[in-house]
Motif scaffolding. Sequence first.
Motif, PDB file in Angstrom:
ATOM      1  N   LYS A 180       0.964  -1.185   0.002  1.00 37.30           N
ATOM      2  CA  LYS A 180       0.058  -0.039   0.018  1.00 37.30           C
ATOM      3  C   LYS A 180       0.918   1.312   0.039  1.00 37.30           C
ATOM      4  N   GLN A 181       1.845   1.260   0.813  1.00 37.71           N
ATOM      5  CA  GLN A 181       2.770   2.414   0.708  1.00 37.71           C
ATOM      6  C   GLN A 181       3.277   2.585  -0.725  1.00 37.71           C
ATOM      7  N   ASN A 182       4.068   1.503  -1.158  1.00 38.60           N
ATOM      8  CA  ASN A 182       4.385   1.818  -2.561  1.00 38.60           C
ATOM      9  C   ASN A 182       3.536   2.209  -3.483  1.00 38.60           C
ATOM     10  N   ILE A 183       2.187   1.514  -3.500  1.00 48.04           N
ATOM     11  CA  ILE A 183       1.166   2.032  -4.358  1.00 48.04           C
ATOM     12  C   ILE A 183       0.833   3.786  -4.254  1.00 48.04           C
ATOM     13  N   TYR A 184       0.839   4.105  -3.091  1.00 53.74           N
ATOM     14  CA  TYR A 184       0.491   5.359  -2.696  1.00 53.74           C
ATOM     15  C   TYR A 184       1.527   6.310  -3.202  1.00 53.74           C
ATOM     16  N   GLU A 185       2.874   5.815  -2.991  1.00 50.97           N
ATOM     17  CA  GLU A 185       3.891   6.856  -3.160  1.00 50.97           C
ATOM     18  C   GLU A 185       3.974   6.931  -4.888  1.00 50.97           C
ATOM     19  N   GLN A 186       3.589   6.200  -5.486  1.00 52.69           N
ATOM     20  CA  GLN A 186       3.781   6.008  -7.065  1.00 52.69           C
ATOM     21  C   GLN A 186       2.103   6.514  -7.747  1.00 52.69           C
ATOM     22  N   ASN A 187       1.340   6.841  -6.779  1.00 52.46           N
ATOM     23  CA  ASN A 187       0.051   7.192  -7.278  1.00 52.46           C
ATOM     24  C   ASN A 187      -0.683   6.410  -8.319  1.00 52.46           C
ATOM     25  N   LEU A 188      -0.799   5.106  -8.113  1.00 49.81           N
ATOM     26  CA  LEU A 188      -1.124   4.256  -8.803  1.00 49.81           C
ATOM     27  C   LEU A 188      -2.771   4.049  -8.543  1.00 49.81           C
ATOM     28  N   THR A 189      -3.523   4.014  -9.453  1.00 51.36           N
ATOM     29  CA  THR A 189      -4.940   4.207  -9.297  1.00 51.36           C
ATOM     30  C   THR A 189      -5.818   2.711  -9.721  1.00 51.36           C
ATOM     31  N   ASN A 190      -5.047   1.919 -10.389  1.00 48.99           N
ATOM     32  CA  ASN A 190      -5.571   0.872 -10.944  1.00 48.99           C
ATOM     33  C   ASN A 190      -5.156  -0.526 -10.073  1.00 48.99           C
ATOM     34  N   ILE A 191      -4.626  -0.304  -8.847  1.00 44.58           N
ATOM     35  CA  ILE A 191      -4.342  -1.344  -8.060  1.00 44.58           C
ATOM     36  C   ILE A 191      -5.168  -1.354  -6.924  1.00 44.58           C
ATOM     37  N   SER A 192      -5.530  -2.632  -6.322  1.00 44.52           N
ATOM     38  CA  SER A 192      -6.268  -2.660  -5.160  1.00 44.52           C
ATOM     39  C   SER A 192      -5.687  -3.572  -4.190  1.00 44.52           C
ATOM     40  N   THR A 193      -6.059  -3.967  -3.125  1.00 40.30           N
ATOM     41  CA  THR A 193      -5.304  -5.101  -2.020  1.00 40.30           C
ATOM     42  C   THR A 193      -6.167  -5.861  -1.475  1.00 40.30           C
ATOM     43  N   TYR A 194      -6.084  -7.028  -1.222  1.00 34.89           N
ATOM     44  CA  TYR A 194      -6.744  -8.005  -0.437  1.00 34.89           C
ATOM     45  C   TYR A 194      -5.913  -8.893   0.765  1.00 34.89           C
ATOM     46  N   GLU A 195      -6.231  -8.369   2.036  1.00 31.46           N
ATOM     47  CA  GLU A 195      -5.425  -9.094   2.870  1.00 31.46           C
ATOM     48  C   GLU A 195      -5.902 -10.589   3.286  1.00 31.46           C
ATOM     49  N   ALA A 196      -5.190 -11.630   3.350  1.00 37.23           N
ATOM     50  CA  ALA A 196      -5.471 -13.045   3.510  1.00 37.23           C
ATOM     51  C   ALA A 196      -4.361 -13.878   3.842  1.00 37.23           C
ATOM     52  N   ASN A 197      -4.384 -14.688   4.424  1.00 39.14           N
ATOM     53  CA  ASN A 197      -3.651 -15.740   4.617  1.00 39.14           C
ATOM     54  C   ASN A 197      -4.082 -16.946   3.812  1.00 39.14           C
ATOM     55  N   ILE A 198      -3.617 -17.300   2.726  1.00 37.74           N
ATOM     56  CA  ILE A 198      -4.233 -18.242   1.848  1.00 37.74           C
ATOM     57  C   ILE A 198      -4.315 -19.644   2.279  1.00 37.74           C
ATOM     58  N   LEU A 199      -3.413 -19.919   3.279  1.00 45.14           N
ATOM     59  CA  LEU A 199      -3.442 -21.230   3.935  1.00 45.14           C
ATOM     60  C   LEU A 199      -4.397 -21.509   4.856  1.00 45.14           C
ATOM     61  N   LEU A 200      -5.260 -20.698   5.403  1.00 51.60           N
ATOM     62  CA  LEU A 200      -6.440 -20.617   6.278  1.00 51.60           C
ATOM     63  C   LEU A 200      -7.542 -21.459   5.530  1.00 51.60           C
ATOM     64  N   THR A 201      -8.167 -22.030   6.125  1.00 51.29           N
ATOM     65  CA  THR A 201      -9.289 -22.895   5.451  1.00 51.29           C
ATOM     66  C   THR A 201     -10.615 -21.933   5.168  1.00 51.29           C
ATOM     67  N   ASP A 202     -10.680 -21.114   6.001  1.00 47.89           N
ATOM     68  CA  ASP A 202     -11.712 -20.152   5.752  1.00 47.89           C
ATOM     69  C   ASP A 202     -11.508 -18.795   5.057  1.00 47.89           C
ATOM     70  N   THR A 203     -10.143 -18.923   4.199  1.00 43.61           N
ATOM     71  CA  THR A 203      -9.835 -17.784   3.369  1.00 43.61           C
ATOM     72  C   THR A 203     -10.356 -18.011   2.204  1.00 43.61           C
ATOM     73  N   THR A 204     -11.101 -17.277   1.713  1.00 45.00           N
ATOM     74  CA  THR A 204     -11.735 -17.330   0.117  1.00 45.00           C
ATOM     75  C   THR A 204     -10.878 -16.474  -0.933  1.00 45.00           C
ATOM     76  N   ILE A 205     -10.939 -16.945  -2.116  1.00 44.72           N
ATOM     77  CA  ILE A 205     -10.291 -16.220  -3.067  1.00 44.72           C
ATOM     78  C   ILE A 205     -11.275 -15.369  -3.860  1.00 44.72           C
ATOM     79  N   PRO A 206     -11.175 -14.102  -3.977  1.00 44.26           N
ATOM     80  CA  PRO A 206     -12.112 -13.431  -4.727  1.00 44.26           C
ATOM     81  C   PRO A 206     -12.300 -13.860  -6.148  1.00 44.26           C
ATOM     82  N   LYS A 207     -13.667 -13.933  -6.589  1.00 38.36           N
ATOM     83  CA  LYS A 207     -13.706 -14.261  -8.122  1.00 38.36           C
ATOM     84  C   LYS A 207     -13.992 -13.092  -9.036  1.00 38.36           C
ATOM     85  N   GLY A 208     -14.117 -13.456 -10.230  1.00 37.50           N
ATOM     86  CA  GLY A 208     -14.369 -12.706 -11.433  1.00 37.50           C
ATOM     87  C   GLY A 208     -12.922 -12.073 -12.125  1.00 37.50           C
TER      88      GLY A 208
END
Length: 356
Positions: free
Chosen positions: A220-248
């Motif tokens: 997020k800090q790097n994205i902010y410093e570069q003023n990039l508007t077409n990047i979003s973030t998704y916090e997750a630990n992919i190993l956790l069983t209840d972690t879902t991967i966003p679709k689409g």
Amino acid sequence: MGNFFQNNDNLNALEAQYEAQKIAFAPIIFQVVRTMRDLKILEILSKNKDGLTFNELSKISNLSIYAIQLLCETALSANVISIKDEKIFLTKIGFFINSDKMTNINMNYNHHVNYLGLFYLEESIKNEKAEGLKVFGDWETIYPALSTLPKKAKESWFEFDHLYSDSGFPKAIEILKNLNPNSILDIGGNTGKFASLFAKENPNISITIMDLPQQIKLAKQNIYEQNLTNISTYEANILLTDTTIPKGFDIIWMSQFLDCFKEKQIIDILKKITQTIDNSSEVCIMEPFWDRQNNETAAFCVINTSPYFTAMANGYSKMFKFTDFKKLIELSGLEIIEIIDNIGLCQTLLRCKKSK
């Protein structure tokens, strides 16, 4: 690709014994040569192609005759220098240790990140735990610790990581762009290096970074410093069983990510991804498979990164042989539709889709 390390037992007994001693004394040779590099002794020799006497090198380097003799005699035994007519010369090997970017990054990485922790490799092997990581602190894996490692260890880790991954980014970005996606999910996007480069070149394509909270914070800090508007973030630990991967997403992208996990975890991750994509989406995986390198030097470097994973990173992952990794992909419900080798220094890109 390369049929590496096939003729490695064609030595006579004396030659084999000598090679064995090189391994036995390898830690000493490593530290001597690194010290000569860091004390600028190799640099001094590189600028004095007619050679220097021990006394001359002592004066220029401001080191004692004892220090110069001790260091140079070990370097001589390792073919880093040569001595002719009482003068010291830098060899071709010494030149690469002094001047080659890849060699220096590898050396810094092994000194600052791995050296102390590899003392605990045997424990790590037995326990399947990164026992060497305790030299830096109390963590289960190195990934949440990256932002808080000691300065030189942190710098060396990221330099190493970026050298091997970044070299492949330009070609990878071109390949992904030509697949005409509207959206990309970058799983294990780390500090956002790839996503930022992609976003700058392709402002009309949205890219989402999915990673641990500690890494997302840096991204997020790097994205902010570069003023990039077409990047979003998704916090997750992919190993956790209840972690879902966003679709689409049109493309699920993973660069040097899956080599951080056990084989079963890799299958679980890929199965989770397979369940979220449709038949038109692609899963693109970039990894440095040691058996798909174009020379034995590259294969050597990739293979010998694996003990870092065991002792320092997590205790159980490694760099893969492609033929082994392919089986994991197939077990997850994916099929490889294209293999693209020679991306950057050592990468192979696999384009995958849901199995029919």
